[in-house]
Design a protein around this motif. Structure first.
Motif, PDB file in Angstrom:
ATOM      1  N   GLY A   7      22.105  50.987-109.333  1.00 52.01           N
ATOM      2  CA  GLY A   7      21.592  50.852-107.977  1.00 52.01           C
ATOM      3  C   GLY A   7      22.554  51.383-106.940  1.00 52.01           C
ATOM      4  N   PRO A   8      22.046  51.865-105.799  1.00 50.76           N
ATOM      5  CA  PRO A   8      22.890  52.434-104.744  1.00 50.76           C
ATOM      6  C   PRO A   8      23.541  51.374-103.860  1.00 50.76           C
ATOM      7  N   VAL A   9      24.503  51.844-103.077  1.00 49.32           N
ATOM      8  CA  VAL A   9      25.083  51.089-101.974  1.00 49.32           C
ATOM      9  C   VAL A   9      24.660  51.796-100.693  1.00 49.32           C
ATOM     10  N   ALA A  10      24.114  51.063 -99.740  1.00 54.92           N
ATOM     11  CA  ALA A  10      23.655  51.698 -98.502  1.00 54.92           C
ATOM     12  C   ALA A  10      23.750  50.720 -97.342  1.00 54.92           C
ATOM     13  N   GLU A  11      24.100  51.243 -96.181  1.00 54.15           N
ATOM     14  CA  GLU A  11      24.038  50.488 -94.931  1.00 54.15           C
ATOM     15  C   GLU A  11      23.893  51.469 -93.779  1.00 54.15           C
ATOM     16  N   THR A  12      23.020  51.140 -92.848  1.00 57.26           N
ATOM     17  CA  THR A  12      22.862  51.928 -91.635  1.00 57.26           C
ATOM     18  C   THR A  12      23.482  51.173 -90.468  1.00 57.26           C
ATOM     19  N   ALA A  13      24.391  51.833 -89.762  1.00 56.55           N
ATOM     20  CA  ALA A  13      25.004  51.280 -88.554  1.00 56.55           C
ATOM     21  C   ALA A  13      24.368  51.947 -87.341  1.00 56.55           C
ATOM     22  N   PHE A  14      24.299  51.206 -86.237  1.00 58.59           N
ATOM     23  CA  PHE A  14      23.619  51.688 -85.041  1.00 58.59           C
ATOM     24  C   PHE A  14      24.524  51.568 -83.819  1.00 58.59           C
ATOM     25  N   LEU A  15      24.440  52.538 -82.956  1.00 57.20           N
ATOM     26  CA  LEU A  15      25.028  52.438 -81.624  1.00 57.20           C
ATOM     27  C   LEU A  15      23.891  52.228 -80.641  1.00 57.20           C
ATOM     28  N   HIS A  16      23.877  51.048 -79.992  1.00 52.93           N
ATOM     29  CA  HIS A  16      22.916  50.840 -78.912  1.00 52.93           C
ATOM     30  C   HIS A  16      23.535  51.429 -77.653  1.00 52.93           C
ATOM     31  N   LYS A  17      23.058  52.594 -77.279  1.00 55.49           N
ATOM     32  CA  LYS A  17      23.721  53.381 -76.245  1.00 55.49           C
ATOM     33  C   LYS A  17      23.747  52.707 -74.875  1.00 55.49           C
ATOM     34  N   PRO A  18      22.670  52.036 -74.436  1.00 55.33           N
ATOM     35  CA  PRO A  18      22.719  51.433 -73.101  1.00 55.33           C
ATOM     36  C   PRO A  18      23.790  50.352 -72.938  1.00 55.33           C
ATOM     37  N   THR A  19      24.139  49.653 -74.026  1.00 56.34           N
ATOM     38  CA  THR A  19      25.113  48.560 -73.919  1.00 56.34           C
ATOM     39  C   THR A  19      26.439  48.866 -74.615  1.00 56.34           C
ATOM     40  N   ARG A  20      26.604  50.082 -75.125  1.00 55.15           N
ATOM     41  CA  ARG A  20      27.841  50.476 -75.814  1.00 55.15           C
ATOM     42  C   ARG A  20      28.195  49.475 -76.918  1.00 55.15           C
ATOM     43  N   THR A  21      27.181  49.125 -77.708  1.00 54.08           N
ATOM     44  CA  THR A  21      27.341  48.117 -78.750  1.00 54.08           C
ATOM     45  C   THR A  21      27.138  48.729 -80.130  1.00 54.08           C
ATOM     46  N   LEU A  22      28.089  48.487 -81.017  1.00 62.00           N
ATOM     47  CA  LEU A  22      27.951  48.876 -82.414  1.00 62.00           C
ATOM     48  C   LEU A  22      27.284  47.731 -83.162  1.00 62.00           C
ATOM     49  N   VAL A  23      26.148  48.010 -83.778  1.00 56.80           N
ATOM     50  CA  VAL A  23      25.410  47.009 -84.548  1.00 56.80           C
ATOM     51  C   VAL A  23      25.594  47.324 -86.028  1.00 56.80           C
ATOM     52  N   THR A  24      26.255  46.417 -86.732  1.00 54.64           N
ATOM     53  CA  THR A  24      26.463  46.580 -88.165  1.00 54.64           C
ATOM     54  C   THR A  24      25.898  45.359 -88.889  1.00 54.64           C
ATOM     55  N   THR A  25      25.907  45.429 -90.190  1.00 56.44           N
ATOM     56  CA  THR A  25      25.453  44.297 -90.996  1.00 56.44           C
ATOM     57  C   THR A  25      26.627  43.739 -91.789  1.00 56.44           C
ATOM     58  N   ASP A  26      27.061  44.486 -92.789  1.00 53.94           N
ATOM     59  CA  ASP A  26      28.161  44.049 -93.644  1.00 53.94           C
ATOM     60  C   ASP A  26      29.401  44.925 -93.499  1.00 53.94           C
ATOM     61  N   ALA A  27      29.360  45.933 -92.631  1.00 57.81           N
ATOM     62  CA  ALA A  27      30.449  46.913 -92.558  1.00 57.81           C
ATOM     63  C   ALA A  27      31.799  46.253 -92.341  1.00 57.81           C
ATOM     64  N   VAL A  28      31.868  45.333 -91.386  1.00 53.86           N
ATOM     65  CA  VAL A  28      33.111  44.630 -91.085  1.00 53.86           C
ATOM     66  C   VAL A  28      32.795  43.171 -90.781  1.00 53.86           C
ATOM     67  N   VAL A  29      33.825  42.346 -90.821  1.00 56.81           N
ATOM     68  CA  VAL A  29      33.688  40.942 -90.438  1.00 56.81           C
ATOM     69  C   VAL A  29      34.907  40.540 -89.614  1.00 56.81           C
ATOM     70  N   PHE A  30      34.736  39.451 -88.864  1.00 58.07           N
ATOM     71  CA  PHE A  30      35.852  38.828 -88.153  1.00 58.07           C
ATOM     72  C   PHE A  30      35.785  37.339 -88.452  1.00 58.07           C
ATOM     73  N   VAL A  31      36.788  36.840 -89.155  1.00 56.30           N
ATOM     74  CA  VAL A  31      36.807  35.437 -89.563  1.00 56.30           C
ATOM     75  C   VAL A  31      37.460  34.607 -88.462  1.00 56.30           C
ATOM     76  N   PRO A  32      36.716  33.699 -87.824  1.00 54.69           N
ATOM     77  CA  PRO A  32      37.291  32.885 -86.751  1.00 54.69           C
ATOM     78  C   PRO A  32      38.160  31.760 -87.306  1.00 54.69           C
ATOM     79  N   ALA A  33      38.856  31.081 -86.407  1.00 50.43           N
ATOM     80  CA  ALA A  33      39.758  30.005 -86.820  1.00 50.43           C
ATOM     81  C   ALA A  33      39.025  28.705 -87.114  1.00 50.43           C
ATOM     82  N   GLN A  34      37.779  28.594 -86.654  1.00 51.31           N
ATOM     83  CA  GLN A  34      36.987  27.389 -86.859  1.00 51.31           C
ATOM     84  C   GLN A  34      35.612  27.770 -87.397  1.00 51.31           C
ATOM     85  N   PRO A  35      34.953  26.864 -88.125  1.00 50.61           N
ATOM     86  CA  PRO A  35      33.609  27.186 -88.618  1.00 50.61           C
ATOM     87  C   PRO A  35      32.628  27.351 -87.469  1.00 50.61           C
ATOM     88  N   PRO A  36      31.683  28.279 -87.590  1.00 51.98           N
ATOM     89  CA  PRO A  36      30.660  28.437 -86.554  1.00 51.98           C
ATOM     90  C   PRO A  36      29.843  27.157 -86.404  1.00 51.98           C
TER      91      PRO A  36
END
Length: 310
Positions: free
Chosen positions: A140-169
């Motif tokens: 099976g393949p590996v695939a992910e599509t990332a998006f730039l929402h141009k009006p808000t200068r926002t990168l929308v990803t799914t699993d590409a990167v994570v940021f682990v906070p110091a406390q549970p959400p």
């Protein structure tokens, strides 16, 4: 907007996040929709009409709810990342190849869109880049599509990167008792298990310092990074393709990143996003070699039994 649910199985617990953006015409673009519970749909419907559904990757936790969601919103267009496989349906590189149990209107083109590629109606508000690596030896393949929402200068990803906070959400409080969440080891151990690192403990470190007591947690907490499981399963097999994908995303002008897991939104520049993949260029690893043994074992299991790509 972000709508969150809590994924729990065995000893792993993780936030799974749907990203919702209202387009210029007032309709909603729903990236990675989760299970359409009554509460979920009520909150979503308050924002506007759901017109566009996106399945941005091939990971099970993201594609499992799509059939139920599209049944709830049958008029919405559906675009998916290429290479879907497994028990929730299959899609190759074109919509005509789809056997997902629901209508698929389009498949995102591999890499950057080219002249002549079919694109969704909402493509004028977004740019997109699709990582697609076929791993036939893993069925099976590996695939992910990332998006730039141009009006808000926002990168929308799914699993590409994570940021682990110091406390549970906060969503963890909907499932775990307050006494569990108050345990100094709770969040560190939850993170380690969610990113598939071993529970290696330094018993000499005080419980009040979880990053020291749990070295795997200390290696991943508090910064933008590539999830270890994807480093081990995808990037190790296709470093050139991943490097090219990351470089193309880093050309976009964004100042924040939205992700499907752990903390979001994340204030980050293109250079910081690319920095999360610096190990591809030989930078010394931040995770100790002994902490890769669990993922090494899973990798061997996948290869020996051809269980499928992650």
């Amino acid at each position: 907007w972000a709508l969150e649910q809590l994924l729990t199985f065995a000893n792993v617990s993780a936030t799974v996040r749907t990203i919702v953006i209202r387009l210029k015409d007032g309709s909603l673009w729903v990236n990675g929709p989760q299970w359409p519970t009554g509460e979920f749909c009520k909150l979503l419907d308050e924002l506007g009409p759901v017109r566009h559904v996106v399945l941005p990757c091939v990971a099970l936790e993201h594609k499992a709810p799509i059939k139920a969601f599209t049944k709830r919103y049958p008029e919405a267009s559906v675009w998916v990342a290429p290479g879907q496989y497994g028990p929730f349906g299959t899609v190759g590189l074109t919509a005509s190849s789809a056997k997902m149990g629901y209508r698929v209107d389009g498949v995102f083109p591999v890499g950057a869109p080219k002249a002549g590629d079919a694109l969704p109606h909402w493509a004028d508000e977004f740019d997109m880049r699709t990582l697609y690596v076929d791993l036939p030896e893993n069925a099976g393949p590996v695939a992910e599509t990332a998006f730039l929402h141009k009006p808000t200068r926002t990168l929308v990803t799914t699993d590409a990167v994570v940021f682990v906070p110091a406390q549970p959400p906060p969503i963890f409080s909907t499932y775990f008792a307050p006494s569990d969440a108050a345990d100094p080891d709770f969040w560190a151990k939850s993170v380690i298990q969610a990113v598939f690192l071993p529970l290696r403990e330094d018993g000499a470190a005080p419980r009040s310092q979880p990053a020291a007591r749990w070295p795997g947690y200390g290696a991943v907490q508090g910064r933008l990074l590539r999830a270890p499981i994807l480093r081990a399963f995808a990037d190790a097999r296709a470093p050139a393709e991943v490097r090219s994908w990351v470089a193309s995303i880093a050309e976009w002008p964004f100042d924040r990143v939205l992700t499907a897991h752990f903390a979001s939104p994340i204030k980050a520049t293109p250079a910081e996003f690319a920095g999360a993949f610096s190990y591809l260029d030989g930078e010394l690893p931040d995770i100790r070699c002994e902490d890769w043994r669990l993922l090494d074992g899973l990798n061997k299991l996948i290869e020996d039994n051809q269980l499928g790509a992650p």
